[in-house]
Design an enzyme around this catalytic site. Sequence first.
Site, PDB file in Angstrom:
ATOM      1  N   TYR A 164     -12.209   4.828  13.666  1.00  0.00           N
ATOM      2  CA  TYR A 164     -10.914   5.007  12.985  1.00  0.00           C
ATOM      3  C   TYR A 164     -10.549   6.499  12.967  1.00  0.00           C
ATOM      4  CZ  TYR A 164      -8.116   5.615   8.632  1.00  0.00           C
ATOM      5  OH  TYR A 164      -7.184   5.981   7.692  1.00  0.00           O
TER       6      TYR A 164
ATOM      7  N   SER B 111      -5.483  11.150   8.456  1.00  0.00           N
ATOM      8  CA  SER B 111      -6.566  10.847   7.505  1.00  0.00           C
ATOM      9  C   SER B 111      -7.633  11.937   7.586  1.00  0.00           C
ATOM     10  CB  SER B 111      -7.199   9.504   7.888  1.00  0.00           C
ATOM     11  OG  SER B 111      -8.445   9.350   7.235  1.00  0.00           O
TER      12      SER B 111
ATOM     13  N   GLY C 103       0.807  -1.231   0.000  1.00  0.00           N
ATOM     14  CA  GLY C 103       0.000   0.000   0.000  1.00  0.00           C
ATOM     15  C   GLY C 103       0.836   1.273   0.000  1.00  0.00           C
ATOM     16  N   ILE C 104       0.344   2.264   0.718  1.00  0.00           N
ATOM     17  CA  ILE C 104       0.990   3.585   0.753  1.00  0.00           C
ATOM     18  C   ILE C 104       2.364   3.489   1.407  1.00  0.00           C
ATOM     19  CG2 ILE C 104       0.755   5.913   1.738  1.00  0.00           C
ATOM     20  CD1 ILE C 104      -2.346   5.494   1.509  1.00  0.00           C
ATOM     21  N   GLY C 105       2.497   2.586   2.391  1.00  0.00           N
ATOM     22  CA  GLY C 105       3.780   2.446   3.102  1.00  0.00           C
ATOM     23  C   GLY C 105       4.890   1.979   2.189  1.00  0.00           C
TER      24      GLY C 105
END
Length: 299
Positions: free
Chosen positions: A166, A141, A13-15
């Site tokens: 979240y 986020s 993913g983004i990581g």
Amino acid sequence: MTKTAVVTAGTGGIGLETALGLAAAGFAVTVVGRDSERGARAVERINATDPAHPGRFLPADLASLDQVRALADRIAAHHAASGESLAVLVNNVGAMFPERRTLDGVEASFVVNHLSPYLLTELLLPTLTAGAPSRVVNVTSGAVGVARRTFDAVEPPGGYYGFHWYGRAKLANLAYTLDLATRLNGTGVSVFAADPGGAATVMTDGTLTDPKIVSPALRLLWPLVRRKFERSTSGPASVAAKPSIIAATDSALTDRTGVVIGPQMRPIAPFRAATDHRLAEAVRRLSQAHAPTTAKEGT
Ligand SMILES: NC(=O)c1ccc[n+]([C@@H]2O[C@H](COP(=O)([O-])OP(=O)(O)OC[C@H]3O[C@@H](n4cnc5c(N)ncnc54)[C@H](OP(=O)(O)O)[C@@H]3O)[C@@H](O)[C@H]2O)c1
């Protein structure tokens, strides 16, 4: 001198895209994840990006605070032994749960999105300070906007809605980020938040399709809400990683701290509630109680 960076949840993913961006910028990058095969594949890609600075994979389930402690010990010991400075810590791990779950008795989204990055950062502060100038980047986020803003307890009363929980954990982490920036002013450790906007990843594909993750009021508007989710999470992770890469590397941010880099890759005003000192204080109390860094905090 080798500049090193640690990216949590950096094997996908983004990581992973953040890790590749940091490798391209000349960092020796360590990625943290649960799955060793994904870890090995991430290291291959890092090494293909920058053969001069081999990547490293460290296994840890960041939903376990015991594993976070062991990870911090391992990273600190590596830097103490090698003399390399830890220049960048990107706390990229995040998760959303459609159903309420607890981890060692604490609600899971608060653990993964706040307590885990909080604890890793606190335990690595001596290493980051020794390696200063250094940077901490906490991935935030837009979901902070739907968060309940009381932090008397890990969870507010009432029903469980994963997206809102979240967002609330991300709000706690953003308030901590800004508070930490103030605390560390003058130490050479700068602290940033990076908002990736959205991307199609395992996290968004798996949970944003379930109407149970939003409150009953938003559920009534589910077709609209779902379309908004789909639109905002349709982009590539390589673009969503850019705010983190900029926060970690941009020389224009030298000597700055407490800055939020937005999805458009520019500094943005922090979400207002996260700048409230009383909220930050309540988050600090909760964090110390549930993720103690000293024997005294846990009592
Ligand atoms: N995607 C979006 O639209 C979006 C929007 C706003 C903010 N964000 C934030 O951006 C960050 C990255 O999100 P993403 O969408 O890329 O997430 P993702 O798809 O879930 O990321 C996958 C990566 O996370 C690792 N991971 C997941 N749970 C882990 C755990 N408990 N311990 C260790 N590693 C774990 C995976 O490792 P394994 O393969 O080993 O499990 C993999 O490397 C998060 O903080 C998220 O909240 C994302």
